[in-house]
Write a protein that holds these residues in place. Structure first.
Motif, mmCIF file in Angstrom:
data_model
loop_
_atom_site.group_PDB
_atom_site.id
_atom_site.type_symbol
_atom_site.label_atom_id
_atom_site.label_comp_id
_atom_site.label_asym_id
_atom_site.label_seq_id
_atom_site.Cartn_x
_atom_site.Cartn_y
_atom_site.Cartn_z
ATOM 1 N N VAL A 165 8.547 1.472 7.069
ATOM 2 C CA VAL A 165 7.714 0.929 5.991
ATOM 3 C C VAL A 165 7.883 1.769 4.716
ATOM 4 O O VAL A 165 7.981 1.233 3.602
ATOM 5 N N THR A 166 7.912 3.079 4.856
ATOM 6 C CA THR A 166 8.082 3.945 3.682
ATOM 7 C C THR A 166 9.442 3.728 3.037
ATOM 8 O O THR A 166 9.581 3.688 1.802
ATOM 9 N N PHE A 167 10.476 3.555 3.861
ATOM 10 C CA PHE A 167 11.809 3.331 3.322
ATOM 11 C C PHE A 167 11.890 2.001 2.572
ATOM 12 O O PHE A 167 12.469 1.915 1.491
ATOM 13 N N LEU A 168 11.282 0.948 3.170
ATOM 14 C CA LEU A 168 11.271 -0.346 2.503
ATOM 15 C C LEU A 168 10.484 -0.296 1.193
ATOM 16 O O LEU A 168 10.863 -0.915 0.199
ATOM 17 N N ALA A 169 9.377 0.452 1.209
ATOM 18 C CA ALA A 169 8.592 0.581 -0.014
ATOM 19 C C ALA A 169 9.387 1.314 -1.100
ATOM 20 O O ALA A 169 9.325 0.967 -2.288
ATOM 21 N N THR A 170 10.181 2.308 -0.677
ATOM 22 C CA THR A 170 11.014 3.044 -1.644
ATOM 23 C C THR A 170 12.072 2.133 -2.244
ATOM 24 O O THR A 170 12.311 2.133 -3.455
ATOM 25 N N LEU A 171 12.731 1.345 -1.398
ATOM 26 C CA LEU A 171 13.749 0.426 -1.905
ATOM 27 C C LEU A 171 13.139 -0.610 -2.850
ATOM 28 O O LEU A 171 13.744 -0.998 -3.847
ATOM 29 N N GLU A 172 11.946 -1.070 -2.527
ATOM 30 C CA GLU A 172 11.289 -2.055 -3.380
ATOM 31 C C GLU A 172 10.957 -1.452 -4.748
ATOM 32 O O GLU A 172 11.105 -2.115 -5.793
ATOM 33 N N LEU A 173 10.516 -0.175 -4.747
ATOM 34 C CA LEU A 173 10.213 0.488 -6.020
ATOM 35 C C LEU A 173 11.487 0.705 -6.847
ATOM 36 O O LEU A 173 11.461 0.594 -8.077
ATOM 37 N N GLU A 226 0.836 -1.209 0.000
ATOM 38 C CA GLU A 226 0.000 0.000 0.000
ATOM 39 C C GLU A 226 0.871 1.259 0.000
ATOM 40 O O GLU A 226 0.547 2.252 -0.673
ATOM 41 N N ARG A 227 1.987 1.196 0.736
ATOM 42 C CA ARG A 227 2.857 2.372 0.775
ATOM 43 C C ARG A 227 3.546 2.571 -0.595
ATOM 44 O O ARG A 227 3.781 3.712 -1.007
ATOM 45 N N MET A 228 3.838 1.468 -1.293
ATOM 46 C CA MET A 228 4.409 1.598 -2.636
ATOM 47 C C MET A 228 3.431 2.279 -3.583
ATOM 48 O O MET A 228 3.797 3.155 -4.382
ATOM 49 N N SER A 229 2.149 1.897 -3.480
ATOM 50 C CA SER A 229 1.125 2.535 -4.315
ATOM 51 C C SER A 229 0.977 4.010 -3.971
ATOM 52 O O SER A 229 0.791 4.869 -4.856
#
Length: 277
Positions: A244-252, A212-215
């Protein structure tokens, strides 16, 4: 040059040539004796100093040199000086323009008319033979003075020069340096410190989803614009929200959906969505 003048330059018998200063150096060798076949015309070094633009210019120069009034000139004296100038020019073997000879004839005519006795007449006044010449001299003097005044005005490419400078060629695009992971961690550390300033009093925390944070991050990164890396975080969410935001950024970044850009070393970090290929 005659042989007598050549003999005067030669060194006397018995005198070494080295004692006399050479006349010239030709191909590195001193020349002591003048060549026997050297001929120098008698008027080779003659210099004509005064130059005039026409007979009126010459007459005006003679009048000014004698401090005469242009309205009352001494025709006899001016004619004598004018003829001396004509004689000097002819002696120098210069060609005279026809207008100089015409002016000489005009001065001679005026001089002869001035020498004749005047006839008194009651019907009409006798015209001064100098009147036409004076009128032409006055008109020429006005135009000459106007030309000198115009020449004294500032002139482009003579007194003033226009300056110009070309703009330096700037690179159309500046390559961005690669972002080091350590700098990302340093930026994350700064966000975590600010997140510690906020405390949460909720008894039960809401679960945060990385997907959800990636979206949410992709929805912010629209219109191909840069967004500050730190603006993606919400310090009010606490450490959990920051992580969570940092992990979502790395995943993107891993999925090549976004790119991280840094304009200069140790500069601010920006994030932008990758363009669809």
């Amino acid at each position: 040059m005659t042989d007598e003048s050549t003999e005067q330059v030669r060194p006397e018998a018995g005198e070494p040539p080295s004692d006399q200063a050479p006349l010239a150096l030709v191909s590195g060798k001193p020349v002591v004796d003048l060549p026997k076949d050297l001929y120098i015309p008698p008027d080779a070094l003659a210099v004509f100093l005064e130059a005039f633009e026409g007979p009126l210019d010459l007459l005006l120069y003679l009048i000014r040199r004698q401090n005469m009034n242009i309205l009352d000139i001494d025709v006899s004296e001016i004619t004598r000086q004018y003829m001396d100038y004509i004689g000097a020019v002819e002696a120098m073997r210069f060609e005279l323009a026809a207008e100089y000879l015409v002016m000489a004839a005009t001065l001679a005519e005026i001089k002869s008319r001035m020498l004749l006795p005047r006839q008194e007449s009651d019907d009409e006044e006798e015209i001064d033979p100098r009147a036409e010449l004076i009128r032409r001299l006055q008109q020429y003097e006005r135009f000459k003075q106007a030309a000198e005044d115009i020449d004294e005005l500032p002139r482009m490419e003579r007194d003033t020069f226009a300056g110009s400078a070309a703009l330096p060629k700037m690179p159309s695009s500046q390559p961005h340096p690669d972002v080091d992971l350590r700098e990302l961690l340093l930026a994350l550390q700064g966000v975590l410190k600010r997140a510690d300033l906020f405390t949460s009093h909720h008894v039960e925390r809401e679960k945060l989803s990385t997907r959800e944070r990636m979206s949410a991050i992709l929805s912010v990164l629209q219109d191909d614009r840069f967004v500050s890396f730190e603006s993606l975080f919400t310090p009010e969410e606490g450490r959990l929200g920051v992580v969570v935001t940092f992990l979502a950024t790395l995943e993107l970044v891993k999925e090549q959906l976004i790119e991280v850009v840094q304009a200069e070393v140790l500069g601010p970090i920006h994030v932008r969505a990758r363009a669809a290929s």
